[in-house]
Design an enzyme around this catalytic site. Structure first.
Site, PDB file in Angstrom:
ATOM      1  N   GLU A 144     -17.207 -30.492   7.204  1.00 20.95           N
ATOM      2  CA  GLU A 144     -16.737 -29.970   8.499  1.00 20.95           C
ATOM      3  C   GLU A 144     -16.313 -31.084   9.452  1.00 20.95           C
ATOM      4  O   GLU A 144     -16.642 -32.258   9.239  1.00 20.95           O
ATOM      5  CB  GLU A 144     -17.820 -29.103   9.153  1.00 20.95           C
ATOM      6  N   LYS A 200     -31.955 -27.162  13.340  1.00 15.26           N
ATOM      7  CA  LYS A 200     -32.757 -27.851  14.362  1.00 15.26           C
ATOM      8  C   LYS A 200     -33.596 -26.852  15.117  1.00 15.26           C
ATOM      9  O   LYS A 200     -33.184 -25.723  15.355  1.00 15.26           O
ATOM     10  CB  LYS A 200     -31.818 -28.528  15.360  1.00 15.26           C
TER      11      LYS A 200
HETATM   12  N1  PSU Z   1     -26.105 -28.098  14.522  1.00 14.30           N
HETATM   13  C1  PSU Z   1     -26.295 -29.384  14.293  1.00 14.30           C
HETATM   14  N2  PSU Z   1     -25.227 -30.233  14.310  1.00 14.30           N
HETATM   15  C2  PSU Z   1     -23.958 -29.778  14.527  1.00 14.30           C
HETATM   16  C3  PSU Z   1     -23.768 -28.391  14.735  1.00 14.30           C
HETATM   17  C4  PSU Z   1     -24.862 -27.582  14.732  1.00 14.30           C
HETATM   18  O1  PSU Z   1     -27.422 -29.801  14.093  1.00 14.30           O
HETATM   19  O2  PSU Z   1     -23.008 -30.570  14.543  1.00 14.30           O
HETATM   20  C5  PSU Z   1     -22.375 -27.863  14.941  1.00 14.30           C
HETATM   21  C6  PSU Z   1     -21.833 -27.264  13.625  1.00 14.30           C
HETATM   22  O3  PSU Z   1     -20.438 -27.449  13.581  1.00 14.30           O
HETATM   23  C7  PSU Z   1     -22.150 -25.791  13.774  1.00 14.30           C
HETATM   24  C8  PSU Z   1     -21.909 -25.599  15.258  1.00 14.30           C
HETATM   25  O4  PSU Z   1     -21.336 -24.945  12.993  1.00 14.30           O
HETATM   26  O5  PSU Z   1     -22.422 -26.782  15.870  1.00 14.30           O
HETATM   27  C9  PSU Z   1     -22.601 -24.374  15.799  1.00 14.30           C
HETATM   28  O6  PSU Z   1     -22.225 -24.188  17.128  1.00 14.30           O
HETATM   29  P1  PSU Z   1     -22.633 -22.843  17.887  1.00 14.30           P
HETATM   30  O7  PSU Z   1     -24.135 -22.896  18.015  1.00 14.30           O
HETATM   31  O8  PSU Z   1     -21.929 -22.926  19.204  1.00 14.30           O
HETATM   32  O9  PSU Z   1     -22.156 -21.716  17.018  1.00 14.30           O
END
Ligand code: PSU
Ligand code: MN
Length: 305
Positions: free
Chosen positions: A26, A161
């Site tokens: 990604e 996390k």
């Molecule tokens: N969690 C992490 N590192 C990240 C992300 C999430 O520990 O870089 C990033 C990933 O790209 C994930 C996105 O798909 O954040 C999720 O964002 P949201 O919670 O806004 O859907």
């Protein structure tokens, strides 16, 4: 695979056509997940690790309105330097970004979507989005979970996390029929730590076992993806109490700053990094390397079935 919006780079296209292993990667982790220059160094090294474990890397992004499966080193560098100036692109952003010819850093959601369009089945990342703490009032649930429910791609991560409510995240995945596999563990890892206190559905212990389970899921045409949680190597794991204190403090600050919506995850990641003096960045990089290697070996095993 006939898709007028999609560019699959020639090396990736050839590998897919010939049934050779490919691993999707990604780009939100590059633009929004880590600072420059570590983000670019990490992304390039992750591609090398995929190669040295027997697969072709396909870093995914949206560039100039094109859905890209497989980036050049220059394109990766561009995304890393641009950082948060590039739109964090989830499912709901995709149509407008493409129509307007814009750039987007793909989250787990859009990386799964574009990987699937390009014929790629295995995807390595760091952590996924999930159900946020307090979601019972904010309704902040990552689109990543919905994508896992519907798109047939295996996502190899280091768990989630504890900026998230891990229990509710597992409940959501259970409801939507997404298998959650611990790699060599019966416990869901929590990204920076190998343990979380929450159990996974199954423990599998080799790339061959992961590939075999995913093959059955595909052969039976079961909807959705598979989530593999691969614990951070012990030597790079963080102290459970130190990281959780930082996360609690980051969440308290985000509430005070009124952060919500798509800003929430990047804000929390950056605050945790500040509060742990950069130790968390090193852990983050190491666990991504670990996931890239497992994904490449699993993609190779999947191609042998
Ligand atoms: N969690 C992490 N590192 C990240 C992300 C999430 O520990 O870089 C990033 C990933 O790209 C994930 C996105 O798909 O954040 C999720 O964002 P949201 O919670 O806004 O859907
Ligand atoms: Mn969200």
């Amino acid at each position: 695979m006939m898709n007028r919006y999609l560019d699959v780079n020639p090396e990736v296209a050839r590998a897919v056509a010939e049934g050779r292993p490919v691993v999707a990667l990604e780009s939100t982790i590059i633009s929004h997940g880590m600072p420059y220059p570590q983000n670019v160094e990490t992304a390039l090294q992750v591609e090398q690790i995929v190669r040295s474990n027997g697969a072709v890397p396909a870093t995914i992004a949206i560039l100039g309105g094109r859905l890209k499966a497989g980036l050049t080193a220059d394109e990766i560098t561009y995304l890393g330097k641009a950082g948060t100036a590039v739109t964090k692109a989830s499912r709901r952003d995709l149509a407008v970004l493409v129509a307007k010819g814009m750039d987007g850093a793909t989250t787990v959601t859009t990386t799964m979507m574009i990987a699937h369009m390009a014929g790629i089945s295995i995807f390595a990342t760091g952590g996924i989005g999930g159900v946020h703490r307090g979601a019972e009032t904010t309704m902040d649930i990552s689109a990543d979970l919905e994508e896992l429910a519907g798109t047939p791609v295996m996502v190899i991560c280091a768990g989630a996390k504890s900026i998230l409510d891990l229990g509710l995240t597992l409940e959501y995945l259970e409801t939507h029929g997404v298998p959650v596999i611990g790699y060599g563990t019966k416990e869901l890892p929590a990204f920076y730590t190998r343990r979380s206190g929450f159990s996974v559905d199954y423990e599998l212990d080799s790339p061959e076992e992961l590939a075999a389970a995913f093959k059955v899921q595909r052969d039976l045409n079961l909807r959705g993806g598979m989530l593999v949680a691969n614990p951070i190597p012990e030597e790079y794991a963080m102290d459970f109490d130190i990281i959780n204190r930082a996360i609690d403090e980051a969440i308290a600050q985000s509430v005070r700053d009124g952060i919500h919506g798509k800003e929430s995850t990047p804000y929390l990641l950056a605050k945790v990094k500040d509060l742990t003096g950069g130790d968390s960045l090193e852990s983050n990089i190491r666990l991504v390397f670990n996931n890239a290697a497992l994904a490449a070996r699993t993609a190779a095993a999947y191609c042998r079935l």
